[in-house]
Design a protein around this motif. Sequence first.
Motif, PDB file in Angstrom:
ATOM      1  N   UNK A 979       0.841  -1.213   0.000  1.00  0.00           N
ATOM      2  CA  UNK A 979       0.000   0.000   0.000  1.00  0.00           C
ATOM      3  C   UNK A 979       0.870   1.255   0.000  1.00  0.00           C
ATOM      4  N   UNK A 980       2.012   1.225   0.694  1.00  0.00           N
ATOM      5  CA  UNK A 980       2.925   2.375   0.678  1.00  0.00           C
ATOM      6  C   UNK A 980       3.456   2.624  -0.734  1.00  0.00           C
ATOM      7  N   UNK A 981       3.845   1.538  -1.426  1.00  0.00           N
ATOM      8  CA  UNK A 981       4.310   1.704  -2.806  1.00  0.00           C
ATOM      9  C   UNK A 981       3.211   2.255  -3.693  1.00  0.00           C
ATOM     10  N   UNK A 982       1.991   1.736  -3.512  1.00  0.00           N
ATOM     11  CA  UNK A 982       0.872   2.207  -4.336  1.00  0.00           C
ATOM     12  C   UNK A 982       0.591   3.680  -4.064  1.00  0.00           C
ATOM     13  N   UNK A 983       0.634   4.098  -2.799  1.00  0.00           N
ATOM     14  CA  UNK A 983       0.381   5.502  -2.469  1.00  0.00           C
ATOM     15  C   UNK A 983       1.424   6.411  -3.103  1.00  0.00           C
ATOM     16  N   UNK A 984       2.643   5.888  -3.269  1.00  0.00           N
ATOM     17  CA  UNK A 984       3.718   6.698  -3.874  1.00  0.00           C
ATOM     18  C   UNK A 984       3.733   6.579  -5.397  1.00  0.00           C
ATOM     19  N   UNK A 985       2.699   5.935  -5.963  1.00  0.00           N
ATOM     20  CA  UNK A 985       2.569   5.779  -7.423  1.00  0.00           C
ATOM     21  C   UNK A 985       3.746   5.011  -8.020  1.00  0.00           C
ATOM     22  N   UNK A 986       4.205   4.020  -7.310  1.00  0.00           N
ATOM     23  CA  UNK A 986       5.337   3.218  -7.816  1.00  0.00           C
ATOM     24  C   UNK A 986       4.978   1.744  -7.939  1.00  0.00           C
ATOM     25  N   UNK A 987       3.677   1.408  -7.876  1.00  0.00           N
ATOM     26  CA  UNK A 987       3.262   0.015  -8.019  1.00  0.00           C
ATOM     27  C   UNK A 987       2.912  -0.215  -9.490  1.00  0.00           C
ATOM     28  N   UNK A 988       3.804  -0.857 -10.215  1.00  0.00           N
ATOM     29  CA  UNK A 988       3.660  -1.016 -11.659  1.00  0.00           C
ATOM     30  C   UNK A 988       3.323  -2.458 -11.996  1.00  0.00           C
ATOM     31  N   UNK A 989       2.658  -2.615 -13.164  1.00  0.00           N
ATOM     32  CA  UNK A 989       2.329  -3.956 -13.650  1.00  0.00           C
ATOM     33  C   UNK A 989       3.589  -4.624 -14.186  1.00  0.00           C
ATOM     34  N   UNK A 990       3.577  -5.980 -14.211  1.00  0.00           N
ATOM     35  CA  UNK A 990       4.744  -6.715 -14.697  1.00  0.00           C
ATOM     36  C   UNK A 990       4.937  -6.514 -16.195  1.00  0.00           C
ATOM     37  N   UNK A 991       3.828  -6.407 -16.945  1.00  0.00           N
ATOM     38  CA  UNK A 991       3.913  -6.180 -18.409  1.00  0.00           C
ATOM     39  C   UNK A 991       2.997  -5.020 -18.763  1.00  0.00           C
ATOM     40  N   UNK A 992       3.308  -4.349 -19.831  1.00  0.00           N
ATOM     41  CA  UNK A 992       2.494  -3.202 -20.262  1.00  0.00           C
ATOM     42  C   UNK A 992       1.115  -3.632 -20.742  1.00  0.00           C
ATOM     43  N   UNK A 993       1.008  -4.880 -21.209  1.00  0.00           N
ATOM     44  CA  UNK A 993      -0.286  -5.345 -21.739  1.00  0.00           C
ATOM     45  C   UNK A 993      -1.194  -5.895 -20.648  1.00  0.00           C
ATOM     46  N   UNK A 994      -0.711  -5.908 -19.415  1.00  0.00           N
ATOM     47  CA  UNK A 994      -1.485  -6.478 -18.314  1.00  0.00           C
ATOM     48  C   UNK A 994      -2.695  -5.589 -18.005  1.00  0.00           C
ATOM     49  N   UNK A 995      -3.866  -6.193 -17.834  1.00  0.00           N
ATOM     50  CA  UNK A 995      -5.073  -5.440 -17.498  1.00  0.00           C
ATOM     51  C   UNK A 995      -5.769  -6.107 -16.316  1.00  0.00           C
ATOM     52  N   UNK A 996      -6.628  -5.337 -15.669  1.00  0.00           N
ATOM     53  CA  UNK A 996      -7.309  -5.847 -14.475  1.00  0.00           C
ATOM     54  C   UNK A 996      -8.263  -6.981 -14.814  1.00  0.00           C
ATOM     55  N   UNK A 997      -8.828  -6.954 -16.015  1.00  0.00           N
ATOM     56  CA  UNK A 997      -9.769  -7.999 -16.416  1.00  0.00           C
ATOM     57  C   UNK A 997      -9.114  -9.372 -16.420  1.00  0.00           C
TER      58      UNK A 997
END
Length: 1525
Positions: A979-997
């Motif tokens: 959650x700390x990483x996410x709050x700092x906007x540094x939580x990135x997906x493993x691949x650019x094509x990754x989607x929540x669906x």
Amino acid sequence: MQQRKDDGLQHSVPGSKMVASAKSSVPTVGDQAAAMQLGQCAKNLATSLAELRTAAQKAYEACGPMEIDSALTAVQTLRNELQDAKTAAIKQQLKPLPGESLEKCAQDLGSTSKAVGSSMAQLLTCAAQGNEHYTGVAARETAQALKTLAQAARGVAAATADPATASAMLDSAREVMDGSTMLISEAKQALVAPGDSESQQRLAQVAKSVSHSLSACVNCLPGQKDVDMALKNIGEASKKLLMETIPPCSKSFQEAQSDLNQTAADLNQSAGDVVHASKGTSSQLADASGKFSEDFDEFLDAGIEMAGHTQSKEDQFQVIGNLKNISMASSKLLLAAKSLSVDPGAANAKGLLAAAARSVTDSINQLINLCTQQAPGQKECDNALRELEAVRGLLDNPNEPVNDLSYFDCIESVMESSKVLGESMAGISHNCKTGDVPSFGDCVSVASKALCGLTEAAGQASYLVGVSDPNSQTGHQGLVDPVQFARANQAIQMACQNLVDPGSSPSQVLSAATIVAKHTSALCNACRLASSKTANPVAKRHFVQSAKEVANSTASLVKTIKALDGDFSDENREKCRVATAPLIEAVDNLTTFASNPEFASVPALISREGSAAQVPILQSARSMLDSSTQLLKTARSLVMNPKDPPTWSLLASYSRTVSDSIKSLITAIRDKAPGQRECDSAIDSINKCIRDIEHVSLAAISQNLPTRDDISLEALQEQLMSSVHEVGHLIEPISTAAKGEAAQLGHKISQLASYFEPLHSAAVGMASKLMHHQQQMNLLDQTKTLAESALQMLYAAKEGGGNPKAALAHDAIAEATQLMREAVDDLMVTLNEAASEVGIVGGMVDSIADSMGKMTKSVSGPEELGSLASQVTGDYSQLALQGHLAAATAEPEEIGVQIKLRVQELGHGCIVLVQKAGALQSCPSDSITKRELIEGARVVTEKVSMVLSVLQAGNKGTQACITAASAVSGIIADLGTTIMFASASTLNAETDTDSFADHRENILKTAKALVEDTKNLVSGAASGQEKLARAAQSSATTITQLTDVVKLGAASIGPDDPETQVVLLNAVKDVAKALGELIGATKCAAGKAADDSSMFQLKSAAKVMVTNVTSLLKTVKAVEDEATRGTRALEATIECIRQELTVFQSKDTPVKFTTPEEFIRMTKGITTATAKAVAAGNSARQEDVISTANLSRKVIADMLTACKQAAYHDGVSEEVRGRALLYGTECTNGYIRLLEHVLQVLQRPTAEQKQHLAVFSKRVAGAVTELIQTAEAMKGTEWVDPEDPTVIAETELLGAAASIEAAAKKLEQLKPRAKPKQADESLDFEEQILEAAKSIAAATSALVKSASAAQRELVAQGKVGSIPANAEDDGQWSQGLISAARMVAAATSNLCEAANASVQGHATEEKLISSAKQVAASTAQLLVACKVKADQDSEAMKRLQAAGNAVKRASDNLVKAAQKAAFDKADDENVVVKTKFVGGIAQIIAAQEEMLRKERELEEARKKLAQIRQQQYKFLPSELREDED
């Protein structure tokens, strides 16, 4: 093998009691050799018993299944022996064995018959439950009881003179053996198929047959046949009451009434005779019971005659009903007398007999009140006389408790009853004079009740006095109260008889139903308590099953009673009669099972001294009864003839006698208060010990303490440790007795006093043998401390006296208990350390063996040899306590047996280890002992691993829960980091094509799997450990998978939307927290009953878990819906805050604590979050709402945590803590309402709704204000306002002092730079500058510190408030002090810089002089600021003035040195005048130009200085302005 195992078990319990008695007696033996021998023998016996128990257990494992066969063989052998005895009796060759008599054998037979009946009941229960182990135990106990029965039957047959009686006795005993053989055989068959109904029926039939044979055997005893005949006669006579019509009257009403009164008196007298005869010989009982049955028959005829004279049918039914009650009571009286004569030592047998006699008297009185129409007042007097005669037996031999009253309750009862009696006696006299006969009758009835109450209280008090004597043996409360069961059984049978009686009216039926419900409920509660207390699993189940049977049969009976109440038809009455049979049978079976000697109480044995102490109380009570009887007889004649003066004189005389008797009774009871005499004696004894220790201490101080040579140090040390150990064991019992068990107080106090003489003697002897003076004094001081704490305990115990209502004394007792416990612990630590130093381990080995025997203490491996013995003694205590609890709760039962066995084996290993350690310490060079010690350590390690393995085997589920909870804790911490990483906007997906669906389905599927795991966890708590372990492991695996897929899903959202990432991660974090709570609740609830409080907590945790999983599913579905993401996040936050509030409101104390300042800091976030929530509500943007939701969740959780941690901080009062928790709850609830309103605004964004946001935010702000005020109150007088000028002043002063000290250290490091040789003459000046600057720095540092001390003195004196009332008051002084301190610090800093520059050649002497003068000026201002409100004569002001003078002197010295250097420099400068005219003119012009420029610069500098001072002057306090002026 079986017989040896039985013998081992039989000898174990009395052997353990013998060991305990021997150990407690060792310190009191005066002969040291005998004491050591006794102690050693007790240790050897304890070791042998432990080995015997282990061997017996192993023997059972080898031959356990053979117990039933062994019992069968034993019973068959007894049957053959009885057959041989009969053959000898026929030949008249049967002779009594030595020591046998008819009375003794009869009593043995009677008492053993009960044991046989109860053991057979237990055998039936075990067999029905299919428990082979306990069935074998019950079969063995049955065989043992039958052996005693057979011996007693043979003795009775041999001692009786009637051949027919002898033959009947042996025949009936042989029938018992035959039936028992069949019963044990059927029990063995029932074990093969526990649920087989046919087998159960056969068991029940055989058991009934054996019961009948037992009754026939007992009835063969001398005197029993006569009692049975009397019972039969009463039953036959009572059949007259079943006639449909009453026979016609043969006498007049007056004759019938007279006959009824006379026969009632005869029957009452016969009842008393039966009571006395039951304690005598069998012939006396036979005569008394025969006379009683005759008198009953006559009384019954008189009662039926009187029933014929009644006017109405309803009155006739009442008379017949009372006669039936008298019949029932009479039968119960004969049965109780028969039971007592057979087994005089049975628990509460005398109490049951007395209760039965009272019941007969009460029933007679009820009938007399209903039937007779005597002269005024006569009926009441006769009833009273009968009641007094019935209670007189309570004073005959009070060696059993009369009721449940404590000693002080008896005193209160006597006082209250005496007051009532006094008023009623006055009423009797007054009503006789006035002729008010109804009031006279009421007063007589009240007086009778008061006299009965006085007699009962006197009997109970005399019993408590006798029992409290130290030489008496106190009784022990049994698992159940047989009296309660017998009374309930009798009441239920009488009520059922009234129910089925055709003549019972509707009101009588309802009354009988109420009685049944009342007593069956009491029986069920008694069964529940007994089930919770007993450690026998078979008995536990039997009590539970019996309670169910009683409850079910009662419910069935109540249904038929309701039908009967609606329609009193013959059909409904028959149904009611049928329904009563199962209830009566269930209650009978329960009463039989409860009569097992294993559950019975142990009666007290009153000593001669105790009996002597009872005499004054009993004499006073008898005198009271005698004089009261005469008074009532006199009043009876006086009310008929009030004009008879001699009778009035007699009444007055008896009244005085009654009054004097009651006074002497009260005095006797108070004088004989239990424990007071023993307390006084113990106080004198311990005072003497303290005086002796003081004399010995004086001798030790002067080094004149003579050494005791008649005994070794080891013997003294063991005697002292043993005495202290026994004293420690008595602390808690004395405390308990002093608070509410007066009868125990004298015993415990006497035991305590008996240990202090040997303790004192051993302590003095040991001190005389110690070489170091300090060790001597420590030992004597700690011994004296223990004696003084014991003395304080005695005074507190004497004051409490066992009175449970003396609350003030209880506080003193608790305090004395704690002090004494600490004194014992301190002395034991000292003795253990001393023992381990010299290798004395006897006492410690003894402690370990004692712990093993009782299974209440435990073991762990030692770490180092020097303290091995004391380590094992202490650590063993903890392990075995937990082992005992684990064994009691382990499932299956075999695991519990294994735990006990392994702990005992571990104890044996530790004993060997400690013994070898002691031997090695005594002889360190013994290589054999070293090898044995190493081997012992290896064995202990091996045993410890075996204990651990068996514990884990029986606790798989709990272990799995602990492991799962640990895993969940790690997951929660990992989510916090994510959650700390996410709050700092540094939580990135493993691949650019990754989607929540891509992750949604995995999250939903895993969450549903977690719901299934939740169900399994809840059901696993009520199931076995295996299922619980599987559920815990599965839930830990699933939450790990769920966390991983949610983190992948959050990362796929991308760092551009951090708030949504945080919402999703918070949702799964809530699920993890709920799972952690659920696992903890499951662990606590495992194995508990369904109605246990931990099961309710488990259900609550499961609901929270399901709620949070549902919230996660909704959040997952709303992630891709931008229109509802904020709304969903807000809903989740509201639910999370509610859960946090639930945790906050729990009674659990926080592990960590925080300060009020930190608490206030946490409340500031709520203000920010509130403003953000209002803004989000007004904007209605989903992004704002999500941000608000995430922030709200954090700040509320932080506030609640900080609030609870601060509220439970040390020093916070209960009132302030309550306020903090209240306002924390109010603030949270207010914030929840604010968020809920924001939710409403999002759904219906109207202007009116948005206006209400301000109202909700104000409520939150108000609650935050209350929280801050509460936080300030938490600090109490230590709380300070950071904005307070006084606080700022002290801070500045301390800061200035630190600054000056730093500058001084800087000066210390300065050295004059190296100069050319021609400048050597100025070297002294530079050194002088540095020294002067150093002295100024040191002086100003001391000055500022003195100023700080002066300020604190002013606050302490109250001249300056720690918190000023207003800014215009002390604030001005504080501002002056602040500015002065700052000026001192700044001037000193400038001085140091100028000195530094001067010695390095970068500054002039003028700058140095100016800096020094500035230091002096600022010092003066500081002095003025401090003097404004100070006391000129105070020490602080004197130190301040001295410090100021030191600064001034140092500054002056520096100025003088600098000025001298400047003057010398001016003298050294020689002006070279040019000789040429033009050059001379130019030189003069240049000099004048420079002078004018310097004058102008000087003038500008003066103006600048004036302006600076004017600006500073505006901000100075008034005190400094006046001073400047």
